[in-house]
Design an enzyme around this catalytic site. Structure first.
Site, short mmCIF file in Angstrom:
data_model
loop_
_atom_site.label_atom_id
_atom_site.label_comp_id
_atom_site.label_asym_id
_atom_site.label_seq_id
_atom_site.Cartn_x
_atom_site.Cartn_y
_atom_site.Cartn_z
N TRP A 46 0.84 -1.22 0.00
CA TRP A 46 0.00 0.00 0.00
C TRP A 46 0.86 1.25 0.00
O TRP A 46 1.88 1.31 0.71
CB TRP A 46 -0.85 -0.01 1.27
CG TRP A 46 -1.40 1.33 1.69
CD1 TRP A 46 -0.72 2.33 2.32
CD2 TRP A 46 -2.73 1.80 1.52
NE1 TRP A 46 -1.56 3.40 2.55
CE2 TRP A 46 -2.81 3.10 2.08
CE3 TRP A 46 -3.91 1.25 0.96
CZ2 TRP A 46 -3.98 3.86 2.09
CZ3 TRP A 46 -5.07 2.01 0.98
CH2 TRP A 46 -5.10 3.30 1.54
N ASN A 48 0.53 5.70 0.39
CA ASN A 48 -0.26 6.93 0.42
C ASN A 48 0.66 8.12 0.14
O ASN A 48 1.34 8.12 -0.89
CB ASN A 48 -1.19 7.06 1.63
CG ASN A 48 -0.61 6.82 2.99
OD1 ASN A 48 -0.27 5.71 3.35
ND2 ASN A 48 -0.50 7.86 3.81
N ASP A 49 0.69 9.12 0.98
CA ASP A 49 1.22 10.44 0.63
C ASP A 49 2.61 10.46 -0.04
O ASP A 49 3.52 9.76 0.41
CB ASP A 49 1.38 11.29 1.89
CG ASP A 49 0.25 11.11 2.86
OD1 ASP A 49 -0.77 10.51 2.49
OD2 ASP A 49 0.38 11.59 4.00
N GLN A 65 4.69 7.23 1.62
CA GLN A 65 4.19 6.41 2.72
C GLN A 65 3.92 5.01 2.16
O GLN A 65 3.23 4.86 1.14
CB GLN A 65 2.90 7.02 3.28
CG GLN A 65 3.12 8.29 4.06
CD GLN A 65 3.68 7.99 5.45
OE1 GLN A 65 2.97 7.61 6.36
NE2 GLN A 65 4.98 8.17 5.60
N PHE A 108 5.76 8.57 9.72
CA PHE A 108 4.69 9.23 8.99
C PHE A 108 5.27 10.27 8.02
O PHE A 108 6.47 10.42 7.87
CB PHE A 108 3.70 9.86 9.98
CG PHE A 108 2.60 8.92 10.43
CD1 PHE A 108 2.71 7.54 10.26
CD2 PHE A 108 1.43 9.42 11.02
CE1 PHE A 108 1.68 6.68 10.67
CE2 PHE A 108 0.40 8.57 11.42
CZ PHE A 108 0.52 7.21 11.25
N SER A 109 4.36 11.05 7.43
CA SER A 109 4.74 11.91 6.31
C SER A 109 5.69 13.04 6.69
O SER A 109 5.74 13.47 7.85
CB SER A 109 3.49 12.51 5.68
OG SER A 109 2.86 11.52 4.92
N ARG A 172 1.32 16.64 13.06
CA ARG A 172 2.16 15.91 12.11
C ARG A 172 2.34 16.58 10.76
O ARG A 172 1.68 17.54 10.43
CB ARG A 172 1.58 14.51 11.89
CG ARG A 172 0.17 14.49 11.31
CD ARG A 172 -0.24 13.03 11.00
NE ARG A 172 -1.62 12.98 10.54
CZ ARG A 172 -2.66 12.82 11.34
NH1 ARG A 172 -2.51 12.69 12.66
NH2 ARG A 172 -3.90 12.79 10.84
N ASP A 173 3.22 15.98 9.97
CA ASP A 173 3.48 16.25 8.55
C ASP A 173 4.26 17.55 8.32
O ASP A 173 3.76 18.49 7.67
CB ASP A 173 2.17 16.26 7.74
CG ASP A 173 1.32 15.01 7.95
OD1 ASP A 173 1.90 13.98 8.36
OD2 ASP A 173 0.10 15.06 7.72
N GLU A 227 -4.15 17.93 7.43
CA GLU A 227 -3.03 17.03 7.19
C GLU A 227 -2.14 17.59 6.07
O GLU A 227 -2.60 18.34 5.20
CB GLU A 227 -3.54 15.65 6.78
CG GLU A 227 -4.36 14.97 7.86
CD GLU A 227 -4.68 13.52 7.49
OE1 GLU A 227 -4.18 12.62 8.17
OE2 GLU A 227 -5.45 13.29 6.55
C1 FRU Z 1 -2.39 11.69 5.20
C2 FRU Z 1 -1.79 11.03 6.44
C3 FRU Z 1 -0.79 11.95 7.11
C4 FRU Z 1 0.09 10.99 7.87
C5 FRU Z 1 0.14 9.81 6.92
C6 FRU Z 1 0.18 8.48 7.60
O1 FRU Z 1 -2.85 10.78 4.27
O2 FRU Z 1 -2.81 10.64 7.32
O3 FRU Z 1 -1.38 12.93 7.91
O4 FRU Z 1 1.35 11.48 8.15
O5 FRU Z 1 -1.02 9.89 6.11
O6 FRU Z 1 0.31 7.46 6.69
#
Ligand code: FRU
Length: 507
Positions: A46, A48-49, A65, A108-109, A172-173, A227
């Site tokens: 999987w 994501n970001d 991610q 995380f991101s 975060r981020d 986010e």
């Molecule tokens: C956004 C998010 C971020 C976080 C990451 C975790 O999609 O939720 O805020 O850092 O994904 O995977």
């Protein structure tokens, strides 16, 4: 930076090896029916970001991610690909695994900058569940730092900004940049009163950070977290963008589970951000979230979004992988909006462009253009002023079963529609985007991959990104005109196939 911020639970290279073996295992049975040819995705697992987007030592770096252990969200690591030209990409070793106590439940991101010492420096969020198992009692999140001399191997430096209040459930981020000799960091915060805010910190030495201000607070009390915030200059303006949690759908807007957008305004170091525009979505499709921008060496502002598969069913999860980026886009200012256009380099993937010239379709007429397109880059211009059909557009991913995704101009709505109601696989539903009709023409560019469609409207004034999972068999493209008083007039139409973005084939 002392205990427990740098307390190690595991050795990073051992964790990365273990994660890579899992990716290889998942890849062995990956089903490629919807696996992208011209979009960044993990070899398996999987994603994501987009994280750490940067240009370092002659290459573009895109981290992301990644869950190497399955095709659902979880166990967040950082995956990595790189490119010399933004067209052809190389799979790099996984970059980051959770090894410190403070990131026990995920790295995380975050973002990347070239540091004062010339090393690639990443800032990211170390994540732990407060109750040790899930989000029910919130998250314990801290901003962390790591450095690399090659963009491939990272050395962790631990926490640089701890969470100041245990009533803060999201923190975060981080996104970092340098200006006038000072480093700036922004990140998303959900306050103890559950308001979505963006906090700004500054630093002289990249390690010691001081709170500067709340640089943005979302006006809607239902928006509880922003986010992946980003903040960047564009011409004489500043843009603040974020991915809002809690924003409710209204009319055509904000229809996705979470929605990413921006506001444009002015900002001076040491001052407050002055917002000058409304909030606008980055993208009007079903699947766009957590975009991150960065500056190319030639000064262009580029963005990658994550094509977020928030709504079930998510059929690619059965295939050993899940999630892809959008194509890289250049961001420019267009009045009170951002214009987003696939980077010019993307056209290097064009192969065998077929020119259909101008086409006139009768009411309810259709014309098959291509019998089987796994990928396509379609350019078309519709004469809106002279057409009388009610809907004019293309059935894409059209299979013998009649499945397809319709991309059309809808004269009742006066908008472009991307409609998945004839899809067997995945979430259905439609999205629409507004159209400036003042020129009497509508220009569409449509990038089709095995499992996705991106529609670029009037040179990027609007853009839509959606997954579209075709049924079995060849995937045709058909031009259609529907209902209305008369003909559909297409001034020009051409279709190219797109080559692969991967330097080495996966198999
Ligand atoms: C956004 C998010 C971020 C976080 C990451 C975790 O999609 O939720 O805020 O850092 O994904 O995977």
């Amino acid at each position: 930076m002392n205990q427990p911020t740098t307390k190690e639970n595991a050795d990073m290279s051992a964790q990365l090896d273990k994660a890579q073996k899992s990716i290889d295992r998942l890849f062995a049975t990956r089903n490629d029916r919807w696996y992208p040819q011209c979009h960044i995705a993990s070899k398996a697992g999987w994603i994501n970001d987009p994280n750490g987007l940067s240009y370092y030592k002659g290459r573009y770096h895109a981290y992301f991610q990644l869950n190497p252990y399955g095709s659902e969200w979880g166990n967040m690591h950082w995956g990595h690909v790189s490119s010399a030209d933004l067209v052809t990409w190389r799979r790099e070793p996984l970059a980051m695994a959770p090894t410190l106590e403070v990131e026990k439940d995920g790295v995380f991101s975050g973002s990347a900058v070239v540091g004062d010492d010339g090393r690639l420096t990443i800032y990211y969020t170390g994540h732990r569940w407060r109750n040790g198992v899930n989000e029910d009692e919130g998250n314990l999140q801290e901003q962390c730092m790591a450095v690399s001399s090659d963009g491939i191997h990272f050395e962790k430096k631990g926490v640089v900004i701890p969470c100041p209040d245990d009533k803060i459930l999201h923190f975060r981020d981080p996104k970092v940049w340098k200006m006038g000799g000072l480093w700036y960091m922004v990140f998303g915060v959900s306050t103890p009163a559950h308001r979505g805010e963006i906090w700004m910190y500054t630093s002289n030495d990249m390690e010691h950070w001081t709170f500067d201000r709340v640089v943005y607070r979302h006006p809607d009390p239902e928006v509880f977290m922003l986010e992946c915030p980003d903040m960047f200059p564009l011409e004489d303006k500043w843009v603040i963008c974020y991915s809002a949690m809690g924003l409710k759908p209204h009319g055509f807007e904000a229809r996705n589970h979470n929605n990413a957008g921006y506001v444009i305004g002015s900002w001076q170091p040491g001052g407050d951000f002055q917002q000058e525009t409304e909030f606008h979505l980055w993208d009007d499709g079903h699947n766009f979230y957590a975009p991150q921008t960065f500056q190319a060496p030639d000064g262009r502002r580029l963005v990658f979004g994550w094509m977020s598969p928030f709504t079930e069913p998510i059929p690619m999860q059965e295939d050993g992988w899940c999630g892809q980026f959008t194509v890289p886009r250049e961001v420019t200012l267009a009045g009170d909006h951002l214009r987003c256009l696939p980077v010019r380099e993307f056209s290097d993937l064009d192969q065998d462009r077929q020119d259909f010239g101008s086409i006139e379709l009768e009411v309810n007429g259709s014309q098959d253009l291509v019998d089987d397109a796994q990928t396509a880059d379609i350019a078309m211009e519709i004469d809106l002023a002279k057409s009388q059909a009610e809907r004019i557009g293309l059935e894409i991913h059209r299979t013998q079963s009649g499945d397809h995704t319709l991309v059309c101009y809808d004269d009742q709505l006066g908008r472009v529609v991307l409609d998945r109601h004839c899809n067997t696989y995945g979430d259905r539903g439609y999205r629409t985007a507004p159209v400036d009709k003042s020129s009497g023409k509508l220009k569409l560019r449509i990038i089709v991959d095995r499992g996705s469609i991106e529609v670029v409207i009037n040179d990027g004034l609007e853009i839509m990104s959606s997954y579209s999972f075709p049924a079995e068999g060849p995937r045709g493209i058909r031009l259609i005109a529907e209902s209305g008083e008369g003909k559909a007039l297409i001034d020009s139409l051409s279709i190219a196939r797109l080559g692969t973005i991967w330097e080495e084939p996966d198999r």
